[in-house]
Design a protein around this motif. Structure first.
Motif, PDB file in Angstrom:
ATOM      1  N   GLY A  38       1.059  -1.249   0.107  1.00 19.71           N
ATOM      2  CA  GLY A  38       0.488   0.241   0.000  1.00 19.71           C
ATOM      3  C   GLY A  38       0.851   1.491   0.286  1.00 19.71           C
ATOM      4  N   LYS A  39       2.082   1.265  -0.287  1.00 24.16           N
ATOM      5  CA  LYS A  39       3.129   2.206  -0.249  1.00 24.16           C
ATOM      6  C   LYS A  39       2.493   3.378  -1.287  1.00 24.16           C
ATOM      7  CE  LYS A  39       6.286  -0.288  -2.396  1.00 24.16           C
ATOM      8  NZ  LYS A  39       6.044  -1.246  -1.768  1.00 24.16           N
ATOM      9  N   THR A  40       2.671   3.030  -2.409  1.00 21.06           N
ATOM     10  CA  THR A  40       1.834   4.015  -3.815  1.00 21.06           C
ATOM     11  C   THR A  40       0.263   4.956  -3.486  1.00 21.06           C
ATOM     12  OG1 THR A  40       2.949   3.150  -4.979  1.00 21.06           O
ATOM     13  CG2 THR A  40       1.580   4.528  -5.710  1.00 21.06           C
ATOM     14  N   THR A  41      -0.147   3.459  -3.353  1.00 24.40           N
ATOM     15  CA  THR A  41      -1.354   3.982  -2.784  1.00 24.40           C
ATOM     16  C   THR A  41      -1.675   5.542  -1.673  1.00 24.40           C
ATOM     17  OG1 THR A  41      -2.913   1.632  -2.973  1.00 24.40           O
ATOM     18  CG2 THR A  41      -4.415   3.241  -1.466  1.00 24.40           C
ATOM     19  N   LEU A  42      -0.872   5.329  -0.298  1.00 21.31           N
ATOM     20  CA  LEU A  42      -1.050   6.116   0.591  1.00 21.31           C
ATOM     21  C   LEU A  42      -0.403   6.905   0.275  1.00 21.31           C
ATOM     22  CD1 LEU A  42      -1.337   7.182   3.429  1.00 21.31           C
ATOM     23  CD2 LEU A  42       1.375   5.650   4.294  1.00 21.31           C
ATOM     24  N   ARG A  64       2.379  -1.984   7.142  1.00 23.54           N
ATOM     25  CA  ARG A  64       0.997  -1.603   7.561  1.00 23.54           C
ATOM     26  C   ARG A  64       0.569  -0.943   8.576  1.00 23.54           C
ATOM     27  NH1 ARG A  64      -2.639  -5.574   3.315  1.00 23.54           N
ATOM     28  NH2 ARG A  64      -1.387  -5.242   1.246  1.00 23.54           N
ATOM     29  N   GLU A  65       1.142  -1.917   9.857  1.00 21.53           N
ATOM     30  CA  GLU A  65       1.163  -1.688  11.142  1.00 21.53           C
ATOM     31  C   GLU A  65       1.512   0.177  11.012  1.00 21.53           C
ATOM     32  OE1 GLU A  65       3.028  -4.424  13.621  1.00 21.53           O
ATOM     33  OE2 GLU A  65       0.979  -6.218  13.119  1.00 21.53           O
ATOM     34  N   LYS A  66       1.624   0.674  10.497  1.00 18.00           N
ATOM     35  CA  LYS A  66       2.845   1.914  10.952  1.00 18.00           C
ATOM     36  C   LYS A  66       2.223   2.885   9.879  1.00 18.00           C
ATOM     37  CE  LYS A  66       6.891  -0.014  12.895  1.00 18.00           C
ATOM     38  NZ  LYS A  66       7.947   0.232  12.402  1.00 18.00           N
ATOM     39  N   LYS A  67       1.087   2.005   9.580  1.00 16.23           N
ATOM     40  CA  LYS A  67       0.758   2.843   8.106  1.00 16.23           C
ATOM     41  C   LYS A  67       0.276   4.307   9.122  1.00 16.23           C
ATOM     42  CE  LYS A  67      -3.594   3.110   5.112  1.00 16.23           C
ATOM     43  NZ  LYS A  67      -3.845   2.481   4.330  1.00 16.23           N
ATOM     44  N   GLU A  68      -0.023   4.733   9.490  1.00 16.95           N
ATOM     45  CA  GLU A  68      -0.939   6.100  10.208  1.00 16.95           C
ATOM     46  C   GLU A  68       0.267   6.838  10.514  1.00 16.95           C
ATOM     47  OE1 GLU A  68      -3.879   7.230   9.197  1.00 16.95           O
ATOM     48  OE2 GLU A  68      -4.152   5.204   8.123  1.00 16.95           O
ATOM     49  N   TYR A  69       1.082   6.727  11.130  1.00 20.02           N
ATOM     50  CA  TYR A  69       2.372   7.245  11.293  1.00 20.02           C
ATOM     51  C   TYR A  69       3.063   7.907  10.463  1.00 20.02           C
ATOM     52  CZ  TYR A  69       7.475   7.352  12.349  1.00 20.02           C
ATOM     53  OH  TYR A  69       8.755   8.263  12.599  1.00 20.02           O
ATOM     54  N   ILE A  70       3.057   6.404   9.334  1.00 14.57           N
ATOM     55  CA  ILE A  70       3.923   6.839   7.800  1.00 14.57           C
ATOM     56  C   ILE A  70       3.247   8.257   7.364  1.00 14.57           C
ATOM     57  CG2 ILE A  70       4.922   6.057   5.664  1.00 14.57           C
ATOM     58  CD1 ILE A  70       5.290   3.331   7.277  1.00 14.57           C
ATOM     59  N   ARG A  71       1.645   7.931   7.649  1.00 16.70           N
ATOM     60  CA  ARG A  71       1.312   8.838   6.507  1.00 16.70           C
ATOM     61  C   ARG A  71       1.027  10.515   7.122  1.00 16.70           C
ATOM     62  NH1 ARG A  71      -4.369   8.656   3.996  1.00 16.70           N
ATOM     63  NH2 ARG A  71      -4.684   6.365   5.178  1.00 16.70           N
ATOM     64  N   ALA A  72       1.290  10.677   8.913  1.00 18.68           N
ATOM     65  CA  ALA A  72       1.359  11.592   9.316  1.00 18.68           C
ATOM     66  C   ALA A  72       2.984  12.207   9.306  1.00 18.68           C
ATOM     67  CB  ALA A  72       1.231  11.372  11.130  1.00 18.68           C
ATOM     68  N   GLU A  73       4.192  11.926   9.115  1.00 15.41           N
ATOM     69  CA  GLU A  73       5.235  11.407   8.399  1.00 15.41           C
ATOM     70  C   GLU A  73       5.457  12.564   6.912  1.00 15.41           C
ATOM     71  OE1 GLU A  73       8.323  12.126  10.210  1.00 15.41           O
ATOM     72  OE2 GLU A  73       7.506  11.259  11.815  1.00 15.41           O
ATOM     73  N   ILE A  74       4.565  11.564   5.991  1.00 11.09           N
ATOM     74  CA  ILE A  74       4.280  12.474   4.788  1.00 11.09           C
ATOM     75  C   ILE A  74       3.547  14.001   4.808  1.00 11.09           C
ATOM     76  CG2 ILE A  74       3.046  11.750   2.526  1.00 11.09           C
ATOM     77  CD1 ILE A  74       3.130   9.097   2.925  1.00 11.09           C
ATOM     78  N   MET A  75       2.468  13.707   5.803  1.00 12.89           N
ATOM     79  CA  MET A  75       2.129  14.808   5.716  1.00 12.89           C
ATOM     80  C   MET A  75       3.240  16.541   6.270  1.00 12.89           C
ATOM     81  SD  MET A  75      -0.948  14.140   4.210  1.00 12.89           S
ATOM     82  CE  MET A  75      -1.159  16.078   3.898  1.00 12.89           C
ATOM     83  N   GLU A  76       3.040  16.250   7.160  1.00 16.49           N
ATOM     84  CA  GLU A  76       3.898  16.871   8.263  1.00 16.49           C
ATOM     85  C   GLU A  76       5.231  17.574   7.184  1.00 16.49           C
ATOM     86  OE1 GLU A  76       7.691  17.418  11.655  1.00 16.49           O
ATOM     87  OE2 GLU A  76       6.442  15.740  11.257  1.00 16.49           O
TER      88      GLU A  76
END
Length: 212
Positions: free
Chosen positions: A14-18, A179-191
């Motif tokens: 799900g890397k590209t999807t995120l 996948r278990e860290k998806k929301e953490y990585i999302r936050a890093e991308i948004m930052e």
């Protein structure tokens, strides 16, 4: 020097999807490219093509004869690679990203590893003021690709060299996707994206100040 953020990890996680979810509001400001998987009506992989990031984001599309920007294609003799594509259209797509607010590279670490001109341009893009974000092919995915597409045996070393060049730079980060860290990585991308837009806004303000 710009900033960069890359994700790496196994295929299908799900890397590209995120990444696309986070980048969607900025679509019209983004240069670079993404890799599109080409499939038959039966769902069989027919190849891969490089799509400029400004075009519609369709990670998988039906294969049609005569499609442009194809760098891997299934033939009656198996998959055939076209590394020469990266020296022509591929380079043009990357160089055009210099005029964008953000450069997308999804993904890096496959056939193009054996095209020095293209890989040199990748590193130049990463070191330019324009921020870069993208996906690195994992060693597991590269190994799986080698079972389908004939490439040189030292591909693992070239991918490792690329990873080391990125990790030795102080202007960016490489995240291993989980996948278990998806929301953490999302936050890093948004930052990361927020920092990029704030920098752009400050530079625009400074330029206006100089014009007064």
């Amino acid at each position: 020097m710009g900033k960069f953020l890359f994700l790496k990890g196994d295929s299908g996680e799900g890397k590209t999807t995120l990444l696309f979810e986070c980048l969607k509001p900025m679509h019209q400001m983004i240069g670079g490219f993404y890799s599109q998987r080409l499939v038959s009506e039966e769902g069989r992989t027919m190849g891969f093509r490089m799509v400029p990031a400004q075009e519609e984001w369709i990670p998988a599309a039906f294969y049609k004869k005569g499609m442009t920007n194809v760098f891997i294609q299934r033939t009656e003799h198996g998959f055939h690679k076209y590394p020469e594509f990266f020296v022509t259209e591929g380079l043009e797509i990357l160089r055009a990203s210099a005029h964008s607010r953000l450069c997308l590279m999804d993904e890096i670490g496959g056939v193009e590893l054996f095209v020095p001109e293209f890989m040199e341009e990748v590193l130049r893009c990463i070191d330019r003021p324009v921020p870069c974000i993208g996906v690195l092919k994992s060693h597991k995915n590269l190994k799986a690709m080698k079972t389908r597409v004939p490439i040189q045996p030292d591909s693992d070393k070239l991918l490792l060299d690329l990873e080391e060049k990125l990790e030795n730079r102080t202007n960016g980060r490489v995240f291993t996707f989980d996948r278990e860290k998806k929301e953490y990585i999302r936050a890093e991308i948004m930052e990361f994206l927020s920092e990029c837009t704030e920098k752009e806004g400050k530079e625009t303000h400074d330029r206006k100040g100089l014009d007064l």
